[in-house]
Write an enzyme that holds these catalytic residues in place. Structure first.
Site, PDB file in Angstrom:
ATOM      1  N   ASP A 148     -11.299  -9.446   6.986  1.00 37.95           N
ATOM      2  CA  ASP A 148     -12.556  -9.135   6.594  1.00 37.95           C
ATOM      3  C   ASP A 148     -13.245 -10.709   6.507  1.00 37.95           C
ATOM      4  OD1 ASP A 148     -12.446  -6.617   6.639  1.00 37.95           O
ATOM      5  OD2 ASP A 148     -13.315  -6.251   4.531  1.00 37.95           O
ATOM      6  N   ASP A 198      -2.418 -18.229   1.730  1.00 42.59           N
ATOM      7  CA  ASP A 198      -3.420 -19.243   1.307  1.00 42.59           C
ATOM      8  C   ASP A 198      -4.071 -19.847   2.070  1.00 42.59           C
ATOM      9  OD1 ASP A 198      -0.935 -19.703   0.614  1.00 42.59           O
ATOM     10  OD2 ASP A 198      -1.406 -20.843  -1.212  1.00 42.59           O
ATOM     11  N   TYR A 248       0.798  -1.348   0.091  1.00 47.00           N
ATOM     12  CA  TYR A 248      -0.035   0.072  -0.097  1.00 47.00           C
ATOM     13  C   TYR A 248       0.944   1.209  -0.108  1.00 47.00           C
ATOM     14  CZ  TYR A 248      -3.879  -3.132   1.346  1.00 47.00           C
ATOM     15  OH  TYR A 248      -4.687  -4.191   1.388  1.00 47.00           O
ATOM     16  N   ASP A 256      -5.395  -7.219   5.622  1.00 44.49           N
ATOM     17  CA  ASP A 256      -6.534  -6.730   5.129  1.00 44.49           C
ATOM     18  C   ASP A 256      -7.632  -7.558   4.752  1.00 44.49           C
ATOM     19  OD1 ASP A 256      -8.386  -4.741   4.082  1.00 44.49           O
ATOM     20  OD2 ASP A 256      -6.960  -3.919   2.659  1.00 44.49           O
ATOM     21  N   LYS A 307       3.813 -15.069   2.595  1.00 43.86           N
ATOM     22  CA  LYS A 307       3.982 -16.276   1.344  1.00 43.86           C
ATOM     23  C   LYS A 307       5.443 -16.228   0.894  1.00 43.86           C
ATOM     24  CE  LYS A 307       1.712 -17.943  -2.152  1.00 43.86           C
ATOM     25  NZ  LYS A 307       0.813 -18.932  -2.206  1.00 43.86           N
TER      26      LYS A 307
END
Ligand code: NAD
Length: 358
Positions: free
Chosen positions: A252, A224, A142, A248, A192
């Site tokens: 959620d 994942d 970001y 992020d 990852k």
């Protein structure tokens, strides 16, 4: 409690509606002399673009920085969807987080057992669920540079830079350790590392910082797999430590376990200040209809008392009041389509319950 100054951003769309419900509680606590909180309002996002043509102004940033804590409702409105990046409402939030150096994001994921039937999972998988996501908040893709668009042999390309420095990983890991020591001493670090250098550095740094903490059980998990495990068996987690982007998305997904995104608060901290906000966005689809769930905002206020003002007593009273109201069968529309109370009524019920407990 000594005098505290808090800066409140009602923000966009549903923001002002849920802010009203939190302020009722602050006003009551002030009137009953349990707190001495002075509050001031500021604009961020679309609300700031409307007035100043900027998603946040320098003056507002400074006022927020000088306060003892910040309470923020939600940012974002379709009105400015076509603006360039720096003029989008959400950019104001990113600038605010960066300005306040809020590198720690805490998202508790817990289930009110009354609501276990609203979860997307079977109740035995989520009853008594209590995990916390510690997300790094001001690094990663970001904020990484370079970023932008370019032309490559006539093909338009959009690109971003995923990056972390050792010191950024180190400070968020240390915070996760502090939290884990107060809980079940189990950290799952998400990355990852099988494909990303950035994640390899993340993993090596977490391992190095964890040396000397053999009383904490550390597990590394690819993002994942983490996404799958959160849905499959969420109770295996205690503290999830994650970079910004993965956090992020995972937070959620995890929020759905609890029944509604309208229930979950968050805290973002630096060494000197805390900002408290619901995890949901500005929900333009339901703004102004009186159907918003104000609980995430009210629990964000509880987190402010817990993390910044060291008032665990008030945090507990607010949480217990929310639990009692839900247990009495009062729900907003996100939880009960046909038989529901309005945003305002939910705020009043919680306030009544707080008054009984104080
Ligand atoms: P959202 O969280 O606003 O809404 C997702 C869904 O959840 C919608 O159906 C909405 O009606 C529902 N919902 C959200 N909060 C609710 C509540 N308190 N009570 C009942 N239902 C609720 O996410 P989105 O639709 O992807 O984004 C809308 C806007 O919010 C966008 O502009 C986005 O950029 C912004 N956003 C802001 C933040 C933030 O302020 N931290 C976070 C996420 C999204």
């Amino acid at each position: 409690m000594s005098k505290k100054n808090i800066f409140i951003f009602p923000g966009d769309e549903i923001g002002p509606e849920i802010t009203t419900e939190a302020i009722k509680i602050i006003d009551f606590l002030n009137e009953s002399k349990m707190t001495d909180i002075h509050y001031e309002f500021g604009d961020v996002g679309g609300a700031s673009l409307d007035k100043y043509n900027k998603p946040i102004t320098d003056e507002t940033l400074e006022k927020a920085r000088k306060s003892d804590a910040v309470l923020l409702a939600s940012v974002g409105t379709p009105k400015y969807d076509n603006n360039t990046r720096e003029l989008k409402p959400e950019h104001g939030l990113l600038v605010l987080r960066k300005h306040l150096n809020l590198y720690i994001n805490i998202r508790p994921i817990f289930v009110f057992n009354t609501l276990s039937e609203f979860s997307s999972l079977k109740s035995e998988l989520i009853n008594d669920l209590d995990l916390v996501i510690i997300r790094e908040l001001i690094g990663d893709v970001y904020f990484g540079e370079p970023r932008g668009f370019k032309d490559v042999n006539g093909d338009k390309v959009g690109y971003n830079t995923m990056q972390y420095s050792e010191s950024e990983v180190q400070r968020i890991t240390k915070f996760a350790i502090d939290i884990a020591l107060k809980r079940n001493k189990h950290i799952t670090s998400v990355d990852k590392a099988n494909v990303l250098e950035c994640s390899q550095l993340w993993r090596q740094t977490v391992d190095r910082i964890m040396e000397g903490h053999s009383n904490i059980d550390l597990q590394h998990m690819y993002v994942d797999n983490a996404a799958m495990q959160i849905i499959k068996n969420p109770k295996q987690f205690d503290v999830i430590l994650t970079p910004n982007l993965f956090g992020d998305i995972l937070s959620d997904a995890a929020s759905m376990l609890t029944g509604s995104i309208g229930l979950l608060p968050s805290a973002s901290l630096s060494e000197t200040i805390g900002m408290f906000e619901p995890i949901h966005g500005s929900a333009p689809d339901i703004a102004g209809k009186g159907v918003v769930n104000p609980i995430a905002m009210i629990l964000s206020l509880a987190m402010m008392f817990e993390y910044t003002f060291d008032r665990q007593d008030l945090a507990r009273i607010i949480k217990k009041s929310v639990d009692d109201v839900l247990e009495s069968g009062y729900f907003t529309k996100d939880l009960s389509q046909n038989d529901y109370i309005t945003t305002n009524e939910m705020g009043d019920k919680i306030l009544e319950s707080i008054k009984k407990l104080c």
